[in-house]
Design an enzyme around this catalytic site. Structure first.
Site, short mmCIF file in Angstrom:
data_model
loop_
_atom_site.label_atom_id
_atom_site.label_comp_id
_atom_site.label_asym_id
_atom_site.label_seq_id
_atom_site.Cartn_x
_atom_site.Cartn_y
_atom_site.Cartn_z
N ARG A 31 -38.67 -13.82 24.47
CA ARG A 31 -37.79 -13.47 23.34
C ARG A 31 -37.32 -14.70 22.59
O ARG A 31 -37.20 -14.67 21.37
CB ARG A 31 -36.64 -12.60 23.84
CG ARG A 31 -37.09 -11.16 24.00
CD ARG A 31 -36.43 -10.41 25.13
NE ARG A 31 -37.08 -9.11 25.27
CZ ARG A 31 -38.22 -8.91 25.93
NH1 ARG A 31 -38.83 -9.92 26.51
NH2 ARG A 31 -38.75 -7.70 26.00
N LYS A 110 -28.55 -20.09 30.00
CA LYS A 110 -27.33 -19.87 30.78
C LYS A 110 -27.66 -19.19 32.10
O LYS A 110 -28.63 -18.41 32.17
CB LYS A 110 -26.30 -19.07 29.97
CG LYS A 110 -26.78 -17.69 29.47
CD LYS A 110 -26.59 -16.61 30.49
CE LYS A 110 -27.13 -15.30 29.99
NZ LYS A 110 -27.35 -14.31 31.05
N ASP A 191 -25.53 -13.45 34.94
CA ASP A 191 -26.28 -12.86 33.84
C ASP A 191 -25.39 -12.18 32.80
O ASP A 191 -25.61 -12.31 31.60
CB ASP A 191 -27.28 -11.83 34.38
CG ASP A 191 -28.53 -12.48 34.93
OD1 ASP A 191 -29.40 -12.83 34.13
OD2 ASP A 191 -28.62 -12.65 36.16
#
Length: 349
Positions: A31, A110, A191
């Site tokens: 993505r 992240k 997440d």
């Protein structure tokens, strides 16, 4: 003020074109690359996986020059200016270290590291090498969040008193997703929880007093966490359910609402205290197609000789990890390679 400020985000197409190497061939890498290829002039010259065939197939599918079967080969490539670390969380430190020691700028997906100590290590290494490094927490690079940034700076909220933020997503226990694997530092915190926690610590500053509790997931990871920071922020994250995933920043003169999913492109709504017509900034809900903004920001910073980005300084990334460390301490969550009795971050009072 009769309207909310317009975002000041520069045209991503105007960012200088750099050569990118990507470590990892998973969902987020696809993505990120796709968004950057559609909306910027960034060039992807290399991708690496531990599986050479997978890397080559991925490279061919995305128009990338070469696929490597090792991370070491990629970071040694002369035609790579900056490395995007898109591996599993447990490999972020090792991969960031590998790229920095090879003299490459890095954008680390992240979380920056599993804990504040890892985040600080990456920060110090980047500074010692004079290289750009940032956490790819894409939310802070979106035009939507530049509107939030301007509203906060303008004082139109008055004294900010509280932040309420939630992010929850249902994961099928039988689905085999990596977020359900304890060996990969699974659970919602890294997440999903990164987003509400980073928002709270950005708006209110590093938390001194953290109170948290959680529930276990049948897969053997933490499944849900609720936390209160300094009595001013309430955050929640879960793997059990799809939640509204909204955020509210409330002040004495007004309230800012970020309709869910608050961490993605979308609207910003200001409601004045005591009533009155709201002001709305509207942005197309393009989901993860907004990932290119972080690539463009990294390219601009590297061109300008900056070692980080003011939109998400590494000090902020480490501050968020310290809060996560304390939440995990209270919830008894230990990630791979950590010692159960090792103190992490600030101690709640």
């Amino acid at each position: 003020m009769t309207t909310l400020p317009a975002p000041r985000t520069p045209d991503p197409m105007a960012a200088p074109a750099l050569n990118w190497g990507v470590l990892g061939t998973g969902w987020i890498a696809e993505r990120f690359i796709g968004s950057a290829q559609r909306h910027t002039r960034q060039r992807f010259t290399a991708v690496a996986s531990r599986d050479a065939a997978r890397a080559e197939e991925f490279a061919a599918r995305h128009g990338i020059t070469r696929g490597y079967g090792s991370y070491e080969e990629l970071v040694a490539a002369a035609d790579v200016d900056v490395v995007y670390v898109a591996t599993e969380h447990t490999a972020h430190l090792a991969c960031a270290r590998l790229a920095l020691e090879a003299g490459k700028h890095v954008l680390v997906e992240k979380p920056l590291g599993l804990n504040a100590a890892q985040g600080a290590e990456i920060t110090e290494l980047a500074a010692s090498r004079g290289l750009f490094c940032a956490e790819a927490l894409w939310t802070f690079f979106l035009p939507r969040f530049d509107v939030v940034r301007q509203v906060l700076a303008s004082g139109m909220l008055g004294e900010v008193k509280s932040v309420l933020a939630d992010l929850g997503e249902y994961f099928d226990p039988a689905g085999g997703h990596r977020i359900l694997r304890a060996d990969l530092a699974g659970g919602p915190l890294l997440d999903l929880g990164t987003y509400p926690l980073s928002l709270a610590t950005w708006v209110l500053g590093p938390a001194e007093n953290v109170q948290a509790s959680g529930q276990a997931h049948p897969a053997g990871v933490n499944g849900q966490i609720g936390a209160v920071l300094d009595g001013r922020a309430v955050v929640h994250t879960t793997l059990f359910s799809d939640t509204p995933s909204t955020a509210v920043i409330a002040g004495t003169e007004g309230t800012l609402q970020l309709p869910g999913p608050f961490h993605q492109p979308g609207d910003v709504v200001f409601s004045p205290a005591g009533g009155g017509p709201p002001l709305t900034y509207t942005e197309p809900r393009t989901g993860h197609d907004g990932l290119h903004f972080e690539a463009a920001e990294a390219a601009r910073c590297i061109r300008d000789g900056l070692l980080g980005t003011p939109l998400r300084p590494l000090t902020d990334s480490v501050a968020t990890l310290r809060v996560m460390d304390e939440i995990r301490r209270q919830c008894g969550i230990v990630f791979p390679g950590e010692q159960p009795d090792r103190p992490r971050g600030r101690t709640a009072t």
